[in-house]
Design a protein around this motif. Structure first.
Motif, PDB file in Angstrom:
ATOM      1  N   ALA A  93     -87.408 -10.744  19.188  1.00 44.23           N
ATOM      2  CA  ALA A  93     -86.301 -11.643  19.499  1.00 44.23           C
ATOM      3  C   ALA A  93     -85.952 -12.467  18.265  1.00 44.23           C
ATOM      4  O   ALA A  93     -86.789 -12.670  17.383  1.00 44.23           O
ATOM      5  N   ALA A  94     -84.739 -12.928  18.202  1.00 44.81           N
ATOM      6  CA  ALA A  94     -84.324 -13.746  17.061  1.00 44.81           C
ATOM      7  C   ALA A  94     -85.172 -15.008  17.003  1.00 44.81           C
ATOM      8  O   ALA A  94     -85.468 -15.623  18.041  1.00 44.81           O
ATOM      9  N   PRO A  95     -85.609 -15.416  15.827  1.00 44.08           N
ATOM     10  CA  PRO A  95     -86.445 -16.622  15.725  1.00 44.08           C
ATOM     11  C   PRO A  95     -85.684 -17.867  16.158  1.00 44.08           C
ATOM     12  O   PRO A  95     -84.470 -17.984  15.944  1.00 44.08           O
ATOM     13  N   ASP A  96     -86.423 -18.800  16.760  1.00 45.27           N
ATOM     14  CA  ASP A  96     -85.792 -20.049  17.215  1.00 45.27           C
ATOM     15  C   ASP A  96     -85.381 -20.934  16.039  1.00 45.27           C
ATOM     16  O   ASP A  96     -84.456 -21.726  16.145  1.00 45.27           O
ATOM     17  N   GLY A  97     -86.089 -20.810  14.955  1.00 45.62           N
ATOM     18  CA  GLY A  97     -85.787 -21.619  13.784  1.00 45.62           C
ATOM     19  C   GLY A  97     -86.368 -20.962  12.551  1.00 45.62           C
ATOM     20  O   GLY A  97     -86.834 -19.813  12.588  1.00 45.62           O
ATOM     21  N   PHE A  98     -86.347 -21.685  11.468  1.00 46.20           N
ATOM     22  CA  PHE A  98     -86.862 -21.179  10.211  1.00 46.20           C
ATOM     23  C   PHE A  98     -87.885 -22.176   9.655  1.00 46.20           C
ATOM     24  O   PHE A  98     -87.537 -23.012   8.805  1.00 46.20           O
ATOM     25  N   PRO A  99     -89.118 -22.100  10.161  1.00 37.59           N
ATOM     26  CA  PRO A  99     -90.148 -23.031   9.696  1.00 37.59           C
ATOM     27  C   PRO A  99     -90.368 -22.900   8.187  1.00 37.59           C
ATOM     28  O   PRO A  99     -90.355 -21.791   7.645  1.00 37.59           O
ATOM     29  N   LEU A 100     -90.551 -24.031   7.541  1.00 36.63           N
ATOM     30  CA  LEU A 100     -90.535 -24.068   6.085  1.00 36.63           C
ATOM     31  C   LEU A 100     -91.626 -23.216   5.457  1.00 36.63           C
ATOM     32  O   LEU A 100     -91.332 -22.331   4.635  1.00 36.63           O
ATOM     33  N   LEU A 101     -92.876 -23.445   5.810  1.00 37.91           N
ATOM     34  CA  LEU A 101     -93.976 -22.756   5.138  1.00 37.91           C
ATOM     35  C   LEU A 101     -93.962 -21.252   5.381  1.00 37.91           C
ATOM     36  O   LEU A 101     -94.080 -20.467   4.424  1.00 37.91           O
TER      37      LEU A 101
END
Length: 349
Positions: free
Chosen positions: A235-243
């Motif tokens: 599924a498409a990621p909910d966000g783009f976590p930095l690390l």
């Protein structure tokens, strides 16, 4: 992963273990401002840290997404290099067909398997499993490549490497505490590389395109392969976590794209025999990084087994190194004898 001494037009594998042969570089490519030993150490560090980056990447993204991001950013780096060096993409449909198979076994499949494996096994174990690639390659080459004949030294290396794998896995304990599925996927990923090498050797040797053009095209094909598959399994990621995002970008742009260019220069400058020695530093660095930065636990059998695996891998590669380096003693004696005979004939005349 080792650096095959294949003809210049054969692309290699990316990876945390990708070792392609040199492309067509300028005549002064060997004269670099940075000493080759420093670049050799940098390459070992880059590939050694790849397994840590995979582990961090899977904390924020699905394994297929990690592999896709890695391939996309790595292909972008090589695309820029191709533009700078004015390389052209292959034009033959047949070549693209071979690159499709090569991309599957040398990029898309092993990258994804390692990412899935590290969901359940430490990055240290994944790095050690990657070191079994030369062992798989030797076993396969005995069947698939007629010019590779078994020798006592190489068979001993295969047996020693197998013992090392059993030591790493703790066979005497009944593999207790070991995630079988994750370990099997990591070993299968290591097996993919020699399968791909053998296929490339049989199909793309002597291709008119440069190794850089072929390898860049190969990464492009692998990127398209995962772009088509990933939406059906994630599924498409909910966000783009930095690390995790930075880890995936570094894994692709530095650990795949830049590392390939760095190894091109090394193979061109010092030859494939010396350049392939980087293979034996990768599991050591991967283990140190996993323990120091990720806090992964390390029992005594893991480093001991890793050393046994590396010793076995070195034995399986000993024939290639002797042929690429100084000639065997008997051949040297025969050649020296012919030179002496010619010298005597000239002195008598």
């Amino acid at each position: 992963m080792n650096a095959p001494s294949a003809p210049r037009a054969v692309p290699g594998t990316p990876s945390s273990a990708e070792h392609p042969p040199p492309p067509d570089l300028p005549a002064d490519a060997g004269r670099r401002s940075v000493d080759w030993r420093i670049r050799f150490a940098a390459l070992a560090l880059i590939w050694g840290f790849s397994f840590l980056l995979i582990k961090v990447g899977t904390d924020g993204y699905a394994p297929l997404q990690v592999s896709f991001g890695r391939l996309f950013s790595g292909a972008a780096v090589l695309a820029v290099a191709m533009v700078v060096r004015r390389e052209r993409l292959p034009r033959s449909v047949k070549t693209w067909g071979h690159l499709f198979v090569a991309a599957l076994f040398l990029n898309a499949l092993p990258f994804s398997l390692f990412a899935y494996a590290e969901l359940t096994i430490p990055s240290t174990l994944a790095g050690i499993c990657n070191a079994t690639s030369p062992l798989w390659g030797m076993a396969l080459s005995l069947v698939a490549l007629s010019e590779d004949r078994p020798t006592r030294r190489r068979v001993a290396g295969l047996g020693l490497g197998f013992i090392g794998v059993l030591t790493v896995l703790g066979a005497w304990q009944g593999f207790s505490g070991l995630d079988f599925a994750g370990t099997a996927m990591a070993l299968l990923a290591a097996l993919c590389y020699p399968i791909g090498w053998i296929y490339v050797r049989r199909t793309l040797t002597g291709n008119d395109s440069s190794a850089l053009a072929l390898t860049g095209s190969q990464l492009l094909v692998a990127t398209v392969q995962l772009a088509l598959v990933t939406p059906f399994f994630t599924a498409a990621p909910d966000g783009f976590p930095l690390l995790p995002t930075l880890s995936v970008l570094a894994l692709g742009s530095i650990g795949t794209g830049f590392a390939m260019l760095l190894q091109y220069e090394l193979v061109q400058e010092i030859g494939p025999t010396t350049a392939q020695m980087v293979t034996y530093f990768i599991p050591v660095i991967a283990t140190a990084a996993g323990v120091a930065l990720l806090g992964e636990q390390l029992s005594w059998n893991t480093p001991v087994g890793a050393l046994i695996v590396l010793a076995g891998a070195a034995l399986t590669q000993s024939r290639a190194r002797s042929s690429a380096g100084s000639p065997p003693r008997k051949a040297r004696r025969e050649r020296n004898g012919r030179r002496t005979a010619r010298g005597r004939g000239l002195s008598r005349s």
